[in-house]
Design a protein around this motif. Structure first.
Motif, short mmCIF file in Angstrom:
data_model
loop_
_atom_site.label_atom_id
_atom_site.label_comp_id
_atom_site.label_asym_id
_atom_site.label_seq_id
_atom_site.Cartn_x
_atom_site.Cartn_y
_atom_site.Cartn_z
N PRO A 274 5.30 -30.79 -72.71
CA PRO A 274 4.59 -29.60 -72.23
C PRO A 274 3.25 -29.95 -71.59
CG PRO A 274 4.41 -29.79 -74.61
CD PRO A 274 5.38 -30.84 -74.18
N GLY A 275 2.78 -29.05 -70.71
CA GLY A 275 1.48 -29.24 -70.09
C GLY A 275 1.47 -30.15 -68.89
N GLN A 276 2.65 -30.51 -68.38
CA GLN A 276 2.72 -31.40 -67.22
C GLN A 276 2.61 -30.59 -65.92
OE1 GLN A 276 3.36 -35.03 -67.46
NE2 GLN A 276 2.59 -34.44 -69.47
N ALA A 277 1.88 -31.11 -64.97
CA ALA A 277 1.76 -30.46 -63.67
C ALA A 277 3.03 -30.66 -62.86
CB ALA A 277 0.56 -31.03 -62.91
N ALA A 278 3.28 -29.74 -61.94
CA ALA A 278 4.44 -29.86 -61.06
C ALA A 278 4.26 -31.07 -60.14
CB ALA A 278 4.60 -28.59 -60.24
N ARG A 279 5.36 -31.81 -59.94
CA ARG A 279 5.36 -32.95 -59.03
C ARG A 279 6.11 -32.58 -57.76
NH1 ARG A 279 2.50 -34.34 -63.55
NH2 ARG A 279 2.10 -36.59 -63.64
N PRO A 280 5.64 -33.07 -56.59
CA PRO A 280 6.38 -32.81 -55.35
C PRO A 280 7.75 -33.49 -55.37
CG PRO A 280 4.14 -33.60 -54.89
CD PRO A 280 4.40 -33.83 -56.34
N THR A 281 8.77 -32.76 -54.97
CA THR A 281 10.09 -33.37 -54.82
C THR A 281 10.11 -34.29 -53.61
OG1 THR A 281 11.18 -31.48 -55.85
CG2 THR A 281 12.53 -32.88 -54.44
N ASN A 282 9.42 -33.88 -52.55
CA ASN A 282 9.35 -34.67 -51.32
C ASN A 282 7.90 -35.02 -51.03
OD1 ASN A 282 9.51 -35.80 -48.80
ND2 ASN A 282 10.59 -34.10 -47.83
N SER A 283 7.58 -36.30 -51.14
CA SER A 283 6.22 -36.79 -50.85
C SER A 283 6.21 -37.64 -49.58
CB SER A 283 5.70 -37.63 -52.03
OG SER A 283 5.49 -36.83 -53.17
N LYS A 284 7.23 -37.50 -48.76
CA LYS A 284 7.33 -38.34 -47.56
C LYS A 284 6.36 -37.86 -46.48
CE LYS A 284 11.65 -38.91 -46.36
NZ LYS A 284 13.09 -38.53 -46.17
N LEU A 285 5.51 -38.75 -46.03
CA LEU A 285 4.47 -38.45 -45.05
C LEU A 285 4.81 -39.09 -43.71
CD1 LEU A 285 1.33 -39.06 -47.30
CD2 LEU A 285 2.48 -36.88 -46.82
N ASP A 286 4.72 -38.30 -42.66
CA ASP A 286 5.00 -38.80 -41.31
C ASP A 286 3.89 -39.76 -40.88
OD1 ASP A 286 6.51 -38.32 -38.59
OD2 ASP A 286 4.36 -38.20 -38.15
N THR B 73 -6.64 -36.42 -39.04
CA THR B 73 -5.92 -36.65 -40.29
C THR B 73 -4.85 -37.71 -40.06
OG1 THR B 73 -6.31 -34.38 -40.99
CG2 THR B 73 -4.55 -35.59 -42.11
N TYR B 74 -4.85 -38.71 -40.92
CA TYR B 74 -3.88 -39.81 -40.84
C TYR B 74 -3.10 -39.87 -42.15
CZ TYR B 74 -6.58 -41.52 -36.81
OH TYR B 74 -7.21 -41.63 -35.59
N HIS B 75 -1.82 -40.17 -42.05
CA HIS B 75 -1.00 -40.44 -43.22
C HIS B 75 -0.81 -41.94 -43.36
CE1 HIS B 75 0.98 -36.17 -43.20
NE2 HIS B 75 -0.25 -36.18 -43.68
N VAL B 76 -1.06 -42.47 -44.54
CA VAL B 76 -0.99 -43.91 -44.76
C VAL B 76 -0.13 -44.20 -45.98
CG1 VAL B 76 -2.27 -46.04 -45.14
CG2 VAL B 76 -3.28 -44.22 -43.77
N THR B 77 1.05 -44.75 -45.73
CA THR B 77 1.91 -45.29 -46.79
C THR B 77 2.60 -46.52 -46.21
OG1 THR B 77 3.96 -44.13 -46.17
CG2 THR B 77 2.41 -42.94 -47.59
N SER B 78 3.37 -47.21 -47.02
CA SER B 78 4.25 -48.23 -46.48
C SER B 78 5.26 -47.56 -45.55
CB SER B 78 4.97 -48.96 -47.61
OG SER B 78 4.04 -49.65 -48.44
N SER B 79 5.87 -48.35 -44.69
CA SER B 79 6.85 -47.81 -43.76
C SER B 79 8.26 -48.04 -44.29
CB SER B 79 6.67 -48.45 -42.39
OG SER B 79 6.83 -49.86 -42.48
N GLY B 80 9.26 -47.71 -43.47
CA GLY B 80 10.65 -47.92 -43.85
C GLY B 80 11.24 -46.73 -44.57
#
Length: 471
Positions: free
Chosen positions: A435-447, A392-399
């Motif tokens: 109404p009807g919105q799904a919960a969003r993650p507060t923290n989406s930071k991936l190592d 499993t790899y996490h891929v986002t921009s860095s910084g």
């Protein structure tokens, strides 16, 4: 008998590897680990997933076989006797016609990649030649072979025993010379979800880097309808990249959306994993930060092996798909977040609002990093064609991470507009009348440690955004 250390060396033919194998002997005979996946992958062999073991017994000295290039990888060794091996690159490209030779005894082995012609000549009587392959042999597969004549004067293999004194089959004598050989094309990468933002970036990357591919839109390969798939197209592929998914996070919370999300993201992915396993084809599968609940303290990041904890239907279905992919010996699960590509996305929306004079309210309590589709496409292709270790790899921009509010201000500033026009708002307030919105993650930071360790790092998010807006 002294045992050598396991050692892997390269050759003049890309991908053709020679191995020294530890052979342990005493007066009773000898023992070796002919194929030991963990040790050999660690030493530099690709994790090629063999599915069939073949043995060729050769009674007489001078028995000569080849030169055959097959549409699969081979791992060759000798159980008894000695051979002179010759390999010729019959793949299209600058190394077409390159040759490598070596004498092989029980203490050596050779990894022969797809499209490299393989041949040998026995130097001892009763030689036992054995090889592992990562595709099941069939009579139909012979139409995909590429052959070269053993006596080709251009390559000029230095056979220890002249061919006129050797034992050859009539079929091998009739193979074409190099000038008449049609090079074997590289195995294609299969791209699913080709019409999406990421799919288009994958196709563009393959075309730019001359990576052979076959791309399928949802109309051609619908994850939710396995009975309609052109399953024969996957045979012999270099790998499958699954960029298709049901991604309507809010609609997934409805009865109809729940069924659609699970059909594509879970049931369909499980069927795809079974298909890849049956054909020995590795699978790169795109997943999401939504497999986590996002409640990790903002100062921390989700590492690749963190426990799955999805909250909404979308995340739950994607987590189920991940579990199916993990059953494959050769796989890459690529989690990403906040994807930006060609087409509708947050950055494009903020740019349009800035130009239209609209002053948006944007949430300031969700934290993460953007991922630009060209970067994500490059990583996915590299994982497959460079055969990076499964996992499993996490891929986002860095910084440093940012909030959506921060990013909206950067977009306004980067397009020549006043960032103060963007107003911050909490997620709770933003969704109060929706109404009807799904919960969003507060923290989406991936190592990103595993990505960086694999040599696949992505650039800084702020700079990546600046570059994106300047195009």
């Amino acid at each position: 008998m002294a045992a050598a250390q396991l050692n892997v060396t390269t050759t003049d033919i890309p991908g053709l590897l020679l191995l020294e194998l530890p052979v342990h002997g005493d007066p009773r005979g000898w023992f070796k680990e002919n194929w030991q996946r963990e040790k050999m992958v660690a030493a530099g062999l690709p994790d090629f997933g063999p599915v069939q073991n073949n043995i060729s017994f050769n009674a007489a000295v001078g028995t000569t076989r080849g030169i055959h290039a097959e549409p699969w990888d081979k791992y060759i060794s000798v159980a008894n006797g000695r051979i002179f091996g010759a390999w010729v690159d019959l793949r299209s490209g600058e190394h077409f016609g390159a040759m490598a030779t070596a004498e092989i005894t029980p203490g050596q082995a050779v990894f022969v990649p797809r499209g490299v012609g393989n041949s040998f000549q026995t130097l001892k009587a009763d030689t036992v030649y054995t090889y592992l392959v990562n595709e099941h042999w069939s009579a139909d597969a012979q139409s995909l072979y590429t052959f070269l004549n053993l006596a080709d004067p251009t390559v000029a293999v230095p056979w220890p025993i002249p061919l006129e004194k050797s034992i050859l089959s009539d079929k091998d004598r009739q193979h074409p010379f190099l000038d008449d050989v049609t090079p074997m094309e590289s195995a294609p990468v299969i791209i699913l979800g080709a019409a999406g933002q990421l799919g288009r970036a994958l196709v563009a990357h393959c075309e730019r880097e001359a990576v052979p591919y076959r791309a399928y839109t949802r109309g051609e390969w619908d994850l939710a309808a396995p009975d309609t798939w052109p399953v024969e197209d996957i045979q012999g592929a270099r790998g499958v990249i699954n960029a298709a998914a049901y991604t309507h996070v809010d609609a997934a919370e409805t009865p109809e959306g729940r069924a659609a999300a699970w059909a594509a993201n879970a049931t369909g992915v499980a069927a795809l994993a079974r298909l890849c396993a049956a054909d020995g084809v590795p699978l790169a599968h795109v997943s999401t930060d939504y497999v986590f609940d996002g409640t990790l303290p903002v100062g921390l990041e989700y590492h690749a092996e963190a426990p799955l904890s999805p909250v909404g239907v979308y995340g739950q279905s994607k987590a189920a798909g991940e579990l199916a992919v993990r059953t494959l010996p050769r796989h890459w699960i690529v989690r990403t977040s906040w994807v930006i590509g060609e087409g509708p996305n947050f950055v494009a929306t903020m740019k349009r609002l800035a130009e239209q004079g609209v002053n948006p309210s944007v949430v300031d309590d969700q934290h993460g990093r953007l991922t630009f589709t060209p970067d994500l496409a490059r990583v996915l292709i590299d994982l497959v064609i460079r055969d990076k270790p499964s996992g499993t790899y996490h891929v986002t921009s860095s910084g440093p991470s940012a909030t959506w509010f921060d990013i909206a201000q950067w977009v306004f500033e980067g397009t020549g507009h006043d960032p103060a026009r963007v107003t911050s708002v909490t997620t709770e307030d933003y969704l109060r009348d929706k109404p009807g919105q799904a919960a969003r993650p507060t923290n989406s930071k991936l190592d990103l440690t595993r990505l960086n360790d694999a040599g696949l790092a992505v650039g800084d998010m702020r700079q990546q955004l600046t570059d994106w807006l300047s195009v």
